[in-house]
Every structure is written in structure tokens, then in C-alpha cells.
Scaffold this motif. Structure first.
Motif, short mmCIF file in Angstrom:
data_model
loop_
_atom_site.label_atom_id
_atom_site.label_comp_id
_atom_site.label_asym_id
_atom_site.label_seq_id
_atom_site.Cartn_x
_atom_site.Cartn_y
_atom_site.Cartn_z
N GLY A 78 64.55 -19.99 104.68
CA GLY A 78 63.65 -20.44 103.64
C GLY A 78 62.27 -20.55 103.88
N HIS A 79 62.14 -20.98 105.37
CA HIS A 79 60.63 -21.15 105.93
C HIS A 79 60.01 -19.52 105.85
CE1 HIS A 79 57.95 -21.21 109.37
NE2 HIS A 79 57.37 -22.41 108.60
N ALA A 80 60.83 -18.82 106.06
CA ALA A 80 60.32 -17.10 105.94
C ALA A 80 59.76 -16.85 104.87
CB ALA A 80 61.56 -16.36 106.63
N VAL A 81 60.65 -17.32 103.81
CA VAL A 81 60.32 -16.77 102.33
C VAL A 81 59.02 -17.65 101.98
CG1 VAL A 81 61.15 -16.76 99.86
CG2 VAL A 81 62.63 -15.99 101.85
N MET A 82 59.05 -18.67 102.36
CA MET A 82 57.74 -19.52 102.11
C MET A 82 56.58 -18.93 102.62
SD MET A 82 58.78 -23.49 103.24
CE MET A 82 60.40 -23.99 102.95
N GLN A 83 56.59 -18.32 103.53
CA GLN A 83 55.27 -17.38 103.78
C GLN A 83 54.88 -16.42 103.01
OE1 GLN A 83 54.22 -19.01 106.60
NE2 GLN A 83 56.46 -19.94 106.51
N ALA A 84 55.83 -16.16 102.11
CA ALA A 84 55.43 -14.89 101.07
C ALA A 84 55.08 -15.49 99.78
CB ALA A 84 56.68 -13.99 100.88
#
Ligand code: UD1
Ligand code: CA
Length: 456
Positions: A78-84
Motif C-alpha cells: 500500500g505504501h509503495a502505491v502511495m508513492q505514485a
């Protein structure tokens, strides 16, 4: 417009190499490239790649082809997708596909069909799932009477949940605007203290939004690699998948041992591929050829009825009816024209070999233009390098180059020139001439007898 986010932050510690996991190769291409090409084939071309561990290598590989964002700390999917999120905010009107950069066998077909399902059901989120005999380690799909209620991670799963065989592939479609909103609501309140992308499903449902699961007909979309053994398995799987496609197209294999054909390769019907043959890159091979045994062909265009036996050909064109015998090395930017014959132990580089020309054994042809129906005698060398610069040799049609001729470039031979065996050609030769360059041979009779006597 529809978008895709590819998660490529993984390290792959068990690979034991300093490289992001998605850059490990399956059949010659990084796993990330397989994922990108699946998106492209489904017409999803607005792509952002989330990099993490050694992210600079991802940028170097992509060379500006697609956007990237850095996930500086690994705090969950989820955190990874937040970066985008800034990438998503460019255009919130469509849908966004989220994929794992280390699951190479996601395919365009599954992407398209799952999008159709996602749209038909007016879902905020659709997870792409697969049914596995051994679901251990994967997030389990909890289905209800009228849809799904969520995804439970292995580490958070109860006994009952662990029995579920339908798992999260790690690929999803979201309504872009909903994804942005849902990401704002996930927390790291779980066993792994990570921000789980999977939590978006429960949140969406609790808000009265639609969430669904699209079960892929092909469970292999989930395959990934955690260690070298897994990577070998992916390669074996991909290798046979490609070979099976060629079998269906009428290509002959009597034994596939050591045969590696990359997925971009095209082969015409009736062609036979012999063991230990590796065909790479952007290669196109015509009909009724015999390639191998033990040959390498990379980024080449090969015509019909070509024979390449135990030889290597790179970045070159080989026209119809050419025969390339054993232990030949054709280096980049060569063009072997129709009906040419290349004998054993020949090296050719950056040269044109004209139609029906024969190049005998033990020859080096570099930076040269050779006409039609030429005969190049054994041991001939084009001396194309003087220690400082490379120069070209030109040989006209129907020349006959005697054995062991040295052609000191730059030099030009006209039409139907003969060179005597052993000649070193240092200047241009006009049409129909003979070039002969030899010392006067001496014969000393009885020499050996005298020599032996002097020793005794
Ligand atoms: C995740 C899913 C799980 C699913 C599985 C499929 C969650 C919480 N779980 O499991 O339901 O069955 O994928 O493989 O999403 N990544 C990052 N940054 C992070 C964490 C992960 O970029 O902080 C990337 C990884 O490099 C990988 C992908 O996300 O490409 C999945 O990560 P991984 O750790 O393998 O996922 P799991 O938690 O095992
Ligand atoms: Ca995993």
C-alpha cells in the motif's frame, strides 16, 4: 486514460546479488520487461514504476521509457502505491492497474478481461486471483454470497482462512479516483506493521463501494521467484511455453535439450531447430531452415532454406539458401546474400558477402564488400586494421582470391581479378588482372641428407 503502476521495489535477498529482483532475467529479458509488455499489449501505456532497492538500476534499465518513483522505505504494498499518487493525480478519470514487477507471466489477455469485468460490475477495486493447490504464503480471497469481503494475508490468517485455495495474484484494477482516496485510509495495523494494499478492499466495501475478484483461467500469472531455484523454474516454464508455440506453428524439434528461444523470435514453418541452439532477441527465421546443433542466432533476419550448423550469428542479415558450416562467427552488421556458402572456421564482421559467393575455411573478412560469385580461398585475411584505423576492402564480382591472400585495406579489386596463393595485395587491382606477389622459390637438393649427416 487507464494507467498502470508496477511495483518493482523488491530486493530479492535470497537471489544473493546486488540487483533489484524485477531485473532478474527470464528467457533473456528482465521480469519487469515481461510485465511492461503485458501492459503494452493490453493498450495500457501510461505506466509508472515504483522502485526501491537499488532503484537507480531500474532507471538505468528503463532509459527514460517510463516514469519511476522511489519508495525510500519498504513499508508495504500500500505504501509503495502511495508513492505514485502524484502520477495518479495527472488524470483521475480512468482505471489504474497495479502489478508486481516480479511476476512475469501476467498477460495482456488477463489484463483486458479483468478490466472488462471491473467495468461491467462498476467496481472500485477488482483483484485478479488464481486458484493454487498450495496457497501457502499468499493472501487468501474471502468470498461471500454476493462477492468478496476482503483478502487475508498468510501471517494474519486463521485456520479456516488458510484452507482457502483462491489467492491474490498481487494484480488489481482500481478506479483511479477511488484508489487515491482509499490509499489515504489504510493503516499499518497488522502483524507485519505494513501498509497493505489489500486493505483497500475492505475499506471500499465498508464505504458501500463495489469490490470484486476476477479469477484468472491461467494460474501461472502468479508465478514469481524468491530464489535462484525459482528463477530457474520460471525460465524452464517460459522456455517450454515458447517452444510449444513454435511446435503449434509447424517448427520441428526432435529434441529440445539446451534449446532456448526468446519470446520475440519468429520462425517459419518447416524449419528445424536442433539441440543446444539459442535464438535471441529480435530474430526472424524463414521457412525450411536447419538451425543447429549448438548455434547462437541473435537479432538476425534469416531467409528461407538456410543452414546454420554449430555457428554464431549476431545482428546480421542472412538471405535465402545460404549455408553456414561449422564454427563460423558472423559478427554484427554483416549481410550474407542469397546462395552464399560460408565454410568452417570463418569470421565475418561488418561485411557484405555477395550472392553465390563461397568463403572457404579459415578466413577472416572484416569491413569488406564482396561481390557475387566470388571465391575466397582458404586462409585469406582482410587486413582491415593498421593499429590506428579500420579500413574497407572491396572485391568485385567473380574474383578468385587464392589461398592465404592478405588484402591490406583500404584496397579495391575490380571484376574477375585473380590473386595468386600467398599474395599480399597492397594496391588496387583493375578488372580481369592477376595479382601475384611471390619471391623466387629455391630448391636445395639433398639438403636433408647433408643436415642429418652433419649431426651424426
Ligand atoms: C502480496 C499481497 C498478497 C499476494 C502476494 C502476491 C499484500 C499485503 N499482500 O504479498 O496478498 O498474494 O502479494 O505475490 O499486498 N513491494 C514494494 N514495496 C513494499 C512491499 C512490496 O515495492 O514495501 C513490491 C514487491 O517488490 C513485489 C510486490 O510489491 O513486487 C509484492 O510484494 P511482496 O512482498 O512479494 O508481497 P507479499 O506481502 O508477499
Ligand atoms: Ca511475496
Amino acid at each position: 486514460m487507464n494507467k498502470a503502476i508496477i511495483l518493482a521495489g523488491g530486493q530479492g535477498k535470497r537471489m544473493k546479488a546486488d540487483m533489484p529482483k524485477p531485473l532478474f532475467k527470464v528467457l533473456g529479458e528482465p521480469m519487469l520487461e515481461w510485465v511492461i509488455s503485458a501492459c503494452e499489449s493490453a493498450e495500457v501505456k501510461d505506466i509508472c514504476i515504483v522502485k526501491g532497492f537499488m532503484g537507480a538500476m531500474i532507471d538505468e534499465y528503463l532509459n527514460g521509457r517510463y516514469k519511476t518513483v522511489l519508495q525510500a522505505e519498504r513499508l508495504g504494498t500500500g505504501h509503495a502505491v502511495m508513492q505514485a499518487v502524484p502520477f495518479l493525480k495527472d488524470d483521475e478519470s480512468g482505471n489504474t492497474l497495479v502489478l508486481c514487477g516480479d511476476a512475469p507471466f501476467i498477460d495482456g489477455e488477463t489484463i483486458k478481461k479483468s478490466l472488462a469485468y471491473h467495468c461491467e460490475n462498476n467496481n472500485s477495486v477488482t483483484v485478479i486471483t488464481a486458484e493454487l493447490e498450495n496457497p501457502f504464503g499468499y493472501g487468501r480471497i474471502v468470498r461471500t454470497e454476493n462477492g468478496i469481503s476482503g483478502i487475508v494475508e498468510q501471517k494474519d490468517a486463521s485456520e479456516e482462512h488458510r484452507k482457502i485455495n483462491e489467492v491474490n495474484s498481487g494484480a488489481y484494477w482500481f478506479k483511479t479516483a477511488d484508489l487515491i482516496q482509499l490509499l489515504g485510509k489504510i493503516t499499518n495495523n497488522n502483524v507485519q506493521k505494513e501498509y497493505y494494499l489489500t486493505d483497500t478492499i475492505e475499506i471500499a466495501i465498508s464505504e458501500g463501494k463495489n469490490a470484486g475478484a476476477y479469477k484468472s483461467e491461467n494460474p501461472d500469472i502468479i508465478k514469481g521467484a524468491n530464489d535462484r531455484k525459482d528463477l530457474l523454474n520460471l525460465n524452464t516454464y517460459a522456455r517450454m511455453m515458447v517452444i510449444e508455440k513454435h511446435l503449434e506453428n509447424g517448427i520441428e524439434f526432435t529434441c529440445t535439450d539446451g534449446v532456448i528461444i526468446e519470446r520475440g523470435v519468429e520462425i517459419g514453418t518447416g524449419t528445424e531447430i536442433l539441440p543446444s541452439t539459442i535464438i535471441r532477441g529480435n530474430t526472424k527465421i524463414g521457412k525450411n531452415c536447419v538451425i543447429g546443433a549448438s548455434s547462437v542466432v541473435e537479432n538476425c533476419t534469416i531467409g528461407d532454406n538456410v543452414k546454420i550448423d554449430s555457428s554464431q550469428v549476431y545482428d546480421s542479415v542472412v538471405e535465402d539458401n545460404v549455408t553456414i558450416e561449422h564454427y563460423v562467427h558472423i559478427r554484427p552488421n554483416s549481410h550474407i546474400q542469397k546462395g552464399a556458402y560460408i565454410s568452417d572456421f570463418v569470421e565475418i564482421k561488418n561485411s557484405v558477402i555477395g550472392e553465390q559467393t563461397a568463403v572457404s575455411h579459415l578466413v577472416y573478412i572484416g569491413d569488406s564488400d564482396i561481390g557475387r560469385k566470388v571465391n575466397i580461398g582458404a586462409g585469406t585475411v582482410t587486413v582491415n586494421y593498421d593499429g590506428i584505423a579500420k579500413s574497407r576492402c572491396t572485391i568485385g564480382d567473380k574474383c578468385f582470391i587464392g589461398c592465404n591472400t592478405n588484402l591490406i585495406a583500404p584496397v579495391k579489386l575490380g571484376k574477375a581479378v585473380y590473386t595468386a596463393a600467398g599474395t599480399t595485395v597492397t594496391k588496387d587491382i583493375p578488372d580481369y588482372a592477376l595479382a601475384i606477389d611471390r619471391g623466387i622459390m629455391k630448391v636445395k637438393e639433398g639438403y636433408t641428407i647433408r643436415k642429418l649427416k652433419s649431426k651424426s
